[in-house]
Structure formats: C-alpha cells, structure tokens
Design a protein around this motif. Structure first.
Motif, PDB file in Angstrom:
ATOM      1  N   SER A 261       0.850  -1.193   0.000  1.00 50.09           N
ATOM      2  CA  SER A 261       0.000   0.000   0.000  1.00 50.09           C
ATOM      3  C   SER A 261       0.880   1.235   0.000  1.00 50.09           C
ATOM      4  CB  SER A 261      -0.932   0.001   1.220  1.00 50.09           C
ATOM      5  OG  SER A 261      -0.182   0.073   2.425  1.00 50.09           O
TER       6      SER A 261
ATOM      7  N   GLU B 298       0.880   5.723  -1.529  1.00 51.07           N
ATOM      8  CA  GLU B 298       0.394   6.682  -2.501  1.00 51.07           C
ATOM      9  C   GLU B 298       0.951   6.395  -3.888  1.00 51.07           C
ATOM     10  OE1 GLU B 298       1.336  10.589  -1.118  1.00 51.07           O
ATOM     11  OE2 GLU B 298       0.364  10.310   0.821  1.00 51.07           O
ATOM     12  N   SER B 299       0.301   6.935  -4.892  1.00 47.31           N
ATOM     13  CA  SER B 299       0.761   6.788  -6.262  1.00 47.31           C
ATOM     14  C   SER B 299       2.152   7.402  -6.412  1.00 47.31           C
ATOM     15  CB  SER B 299      -0.218   7.470  -7.218  1.00 47.31           C
ATOM     16  OG  SER B 299       0.229   7.378  -8.550  1.00 47.31           O
TER      17      SER B 299
ATOM     18  N   THR C   2       5.055   6.009  -5.266  1.00 44.04           N
ATOM     19  CA  THR C   2       6.005   5.686  -4.197  1.00 44.04           C
ATOM     20  C   THR C   2       6.918   4.518  -4.553  1.00 44.04           C
ATOM     21  OG1 THR C   2       4.229   4.421  -3.130  1.00 44.04           O
ATOM     22  CG2 THR C   2       4.658   6.637  -2.292  1.00 44.04           C
TER      23      THR C   2
ATOM     24  N   LYS D 153       5.792   1.132  -5.839  1.00 43.72           N
ATOM     25  CA  LYS D 153       5.283  -0.191  -5.460  1.00 43.72           C
ATOM     26  C   LYS D 153       5.772  -1.284  -6.404  1.00 43.72           C
ATOM     27  CE  LYS D 153       0.995   1.485  -5.165  1.00 43.72           C
ATOM     28  NZ  LYS D 153       1.216   2.933  -5.023  1.00 43.72           N
TER      29      LYS D 153
ATOM     30  N   GLU E  54      -2.887  -1.858  -8.540  1.00 49.55           N
ATOM     31  CA  GLU E  54      -4.227  -1.280  -8.413  1.00 49.55           C
ATOM     32  C   GLU E  54      -5.286  -2.380  -8.321  1.00 49.55           C
ATOM     33  OE1 GLU E  54      -4.203   1.516  -7.547  1.00 49.55           O
ATOM     34  OE2 GLU E  54      -2.497   2.523  -8.442  1.00 49.55           O
TER      35      GLU E  54
ATOM     36  N   THR F  16      -2.003  -1.369  -4.042  1.00 53.55           N
ATOM     37  CA  THR F  16      -3.133  -0.449  -4.116  1.00 53.55           C
ATOM     38  C   THR F  16      -2.758   0.878  -3.499  1.00 53.55           C
ATOM     39  OG1 THR F  16      -5.431  -0.092  -3.470  1.00 53.55           O
ATOM     40  CG2 THR F  16      -4.052  -1.296  -1.925  1.00 53.55           C
ATOM     41  N   HIS F  17      -3.362   1.949  -4.018  1.00 53.70           N
ATOM     42  CA  HIS F  17      -3.177   3.262  -3.393  1.00 53.70           C
ATOM     43  C   HIS F  17      -4.430   3.671  -2.624  1.00 53.70           C
ATOM     44  CE1 HIS F  17      -5.500   4.589  -6.894  1.00 53.70           C
ATOM     45  NE2 HIS F  17      -5.757   5.702  -6.229  1.00 53.70           N
TER      46      HIS F  17
ATOM     47  N   HIS G 198       3.771  -1.111   3.851  1.00 53.41           N
ATOM     48  CA  HIS G 198       3.333   0.243   3.494  1.00 53.41           C
ATOM     49  C   HIS G 198       4.543   1.037   3.034  1.00 53.41           C
ATOM     50  CE1 HIS G 198       1.007   3.917   3.436  1.00 53.41           C
ATOM     51  NE2 HIS G 198       1.967   4.502   4.127  1.00 53.41           N
TER      52      HIS G 198
END
Length: 444
Positions: free
Chosen positions: A168, A170-171, A173, A175, A241, A281-282, A308
């Motif tokens: 998890s 924010e967009s 970061t 992932k 996502e 996911t964000h 996270h």
C-alpha cells in the motif's frame, strides 16, 4: 612511477605525437581515431580523463562522441583550433560540456596542470559515488531515511517467505520497484516476473488477461492466449491497483488463490499454477471492505504480509540522494551541459510536499536537465519556488526528537537538574535518560 591513463580522440594523431615529444611520461594515452573507437576504449574502463582534439571545425558532432563526452565518469579536456572554437555548433558544445579547453597550438605546461586537475576531480567523484553506492540503499532502491531502513528490515523477512504480499502507498512511491525486489531477491528470481495494472485494462478484457482463453472462446479470439496468472508460473505475479477489480473478478481471483489453478475461458481443464502474488493499491482496502466494494475474504488472502511504502514527504532525508541518483542515470543517456543541482534547488526540493512522490521527482529532474540554461539546476528549472526562510518539513522522526528534548529539558528544570528524580518522573531508567541526553546534546 604510476601511470595515469587518458583516452585521446585524435583523428590525425598529430597532437598525440606532440604530447609524446613533450615528455608526458607519467601519462599513458590511449588513442582513438574515430568516435566508435573512442566509445570502445571507454567501455574497457580505466580512463578517468579524456582529451578530444578538434583541429578543425566539426559539423555535425557525431552522436557517439557527444554521448561519450557527456558521460559523468570521465573528465574531458578539449584541444581546439581557433576555427573550431568559433564554430556555431562545435564552440558551444566545447564550452558547455568539457571540463576545460585549450586553444591550439599545444601549451604543454598549462595542459599538464589541467590534466592533473581533471584526473583528481574524476578520482574524487568516483570515491564519492562508491561511498554513496555502498550506503545509498538496498534491494535496488535508494534511501537512507529511517522510513526506508524500516522497509529494508521488512523486506529482509519478506523475500524469504513464499506468501502473498499486499503493498500500500500513494501513487508514485515505487510499489512495482518493491514487487520486483521481492522477486529478484527471492528463491523465485529465476522465474518470470509478470506485472499487470488492473486499472489500465478495460473491464471486458481483464478476465482474458488474467486467466487466458482458448481459440474461439469469444468473438475475436483467433488463437489460444496464456493469461498472466499462468504466465507467471514459478515466478511472481504483480497485480497493481488491485482495488479496481470488479467484484466478479475478485471472486475468480479468490478461487485461484484457494485452489492455485486456472481454467482458461472456453476451456474445461484446470491448469495448476505455482506463483507468488504481490498486489498493490493506493486506496484504503479496509474502507473498501467496509463499504462492500472489496471482498473481505479476498482481502485476507492477499494481506498475509502487508508493506506500506512511505510517501516522499516522510523521507525528506532521501530527496537530495534520489535527485542525484536520477540525475546520474539520465546524464549517461542524454548529453547535457548541466552538471548538477544548486544549493537553492536542493532546498526547494526538500521543502516541496511531492504529491506525486518519486515519480514526480523523476519528471521534474528530467525536465530540468533538458530545459535548464544554467550549469547548475535552479529551483525555477524544477518548476519550484525558491524557499524563503522556509522551515524544514516536520517529519515524524523530527517531531519525536523535538518532543523528547522538550520533555527532558522541562523535567530537568522542574527537578533542579537532578537526573535521578527526572528519570523517575519520566518513567525511564537513569542510564536511559543519560543516553537520551547525550544523543540530544542536553547538558544538565
């Protein structure tokens, strides 16, 4: 006497003969007569200094030579005729890109000093870069902040545990970068890494993309297609996502995770698949479950291990390091006269909140490298305002430090600098209090 290596691009060889006659015995020159030969010599390594001879105008500048001179690993010195320096294309290229330049004819004493300085600068840059690489991060990621150190410790445990992982954050970061690290540093590293963005594929195609289909399964299915789940067998499947999957597809994905086999559309045979699922996911999946927008049973299947990823504003200590890493990466790909960041640019980056996180940082640095008209990138090149007495961004670590210092100093004042009484008041041992006072530079 140890020899220092230098690469010399000298099409005619005349300057190299003059250097040999002038007694540059502490240098070993490796001549390239063409840009392609210069590139080949550079790739062999060992040269910290490059010399490019322009005894006549050169237009256009060969692309391999332009890229080579822009390399950050070598300090280049130009030896140019007056005609070459006045040329509208070659002149600016020399002035903006080279460490230094000398006008021909050769001036040996001056050139000796210039080469020595260029070699020392290049050696220092390599030492700095090596030290940075040793401590800049782990798992192919960059960062030394407490938030990143915590992520590295978590990854140490995760890569060896063959269980589903939910990422998890924010967009922007990183992932997918973490998902690749889980693949590359695990026992599945020799298997495939298959990435799929669930939000980027039309709903009508996701079923086929995930599970595959047989020829004739639907209109337009002209041949068999292996789905992404099946393609990731013995490797890692990264589902970005995941929160955008429809409830129907969530049910199908849950069934796969329970049984570890798939049925292609239009088929009846089950195909066993051995893959590790990493989802990202964000959005807040806890909230999505509470609002019945995401299946609780699928959430618990995916959320065996939860990592996270911290936003960039919570790892301010990494911003300058990341910016320089991005700069070095793209400086080797695209020739640029820009040589780095000004202090004002670094301060502006550290004051910015970065809503787009690392992805935004990459975008702004690349834009500045292309568009800047300065030797060092300025805040306006990044599209950022120069900070005017801007207080540092308050990270969680800084807030804790301020709180610790405030409470300890207040307790010491109340107890007239009696450390034992202050320790009892704060609920910690005297040894712990002394350690905190030493770390926070508090003198009782």
């Amino acid at each position: 006497m140890s020899l220092r290596d230098a690469l010399i691009y000298d099409a005619r060889g005349q300057v190299l003969r003059e250097l040999a006659a002038q007694g540059f015995d502490d240098w070993q020159f490796h001549r390239a007569a063409t840009p392609a030969e210069a590139v080949a010599l550079h790739e062999r390594g060992g040269c910290r200094v490059g010399i490019a001879v322009f005894d006549q105008a050169l237009d256009p500048i060969p692309d391999p030579l332009a890229r080579l001179v822009a390399e950050a690993e070598v300090e280049w010195v130009a030896l140019a005729s007056p005609e070459a320096l006045m040329h509208p294309v070659l002149g600016p290229f020399i002035v903006h890109t080279f460490h230094d330049y000398h006008t021909l004819p050769l001036d040996p004493p001056r050139l000796r000093v210039t080469l020595g300085h260029a070699h020392g600068k290049a050696e220092r840059r390599h030492q700095m870069r090596d030290a940075s690489l040793r401590s800049s991060g782990r798992f192919g990621m960059t960062g030394r902040s407490p938030a990143m150190q915590r992520l590295y410790r978590q990854l140490d445990k995760v890569v060896g545990a063959d269980a589903p992982v939910l990422l998890s954050g924010e967009s922007g970061t990183g992932k997918e970068l973490v998902a690749r690290a889980i693949h590359d540093y695990s026992a599945r590293a020799d298997g495939p890494f298959v990435a799929m963005n669930c939000a980027a594929i039309p709903a009508s195609l996701i079923q086929s993309e995930l599970f595959g289909h047989e020829k004739g399964a639907f209109t337009g299915a002209l041949q068999r297609k292996i789905g992404n789940i099946e393609a990731s067998d013995r490797g890692v499947l990264f589902l970005d996502e995941i929160g955008d999957l429809s409830l129907e597809l969530q049910a199908n994905l849950l069934r796969f995770l329970q049984e570890m086999n798939v049925v292609r559309l239009g088929a009846t045979r089950h195909v066993d698949v051995d893959t590790r699922v990493v989802a990202a996911t964000h959005v807040d999946l806890h909230s999505a479950v509470a609002h019945e927008q995401f299946r609780a049973d699928l959430f618990y299947r995916l959320d065996v291990v939860h990592l996270h990823l911290p936003p960039l504003r919570e790892r301010v200590e990494d911003i300058a390091l990341l910016a320089h890493t991005i700069f070095d990466k793209y400086a080797t790909q695209h020739p640029t006269p820009v040589r780095g960041f000004s202090d004002e640019a670094v301060q502006a980056m550290e004051a910015h909140l970065w809503p787009g996180n690392v992805r935004e940082l990459i975008n702004r640095v690349r834009h500045a490298m292309i568009m800047s008209e300065h030797r060092l990138i300025l805040p306006e090149d990044l599209g950022l305002a120069a900070p005017v007495d801007t207080p540092p961004v308050m990270t969680l670590q800084r807030a804790r430090t301020h709180l610790d210092r405030d409470m300890i100093e207040r307790s010491l004042r109340q107890n007239h600098c009696n450390v034992s009484q202050s320790a009892r008041q704060l609920g910690i041992s005297r040894v712990t209090l002394y350690r905190l006072m030493n770390r926070l530079n508090i003198n009782p």
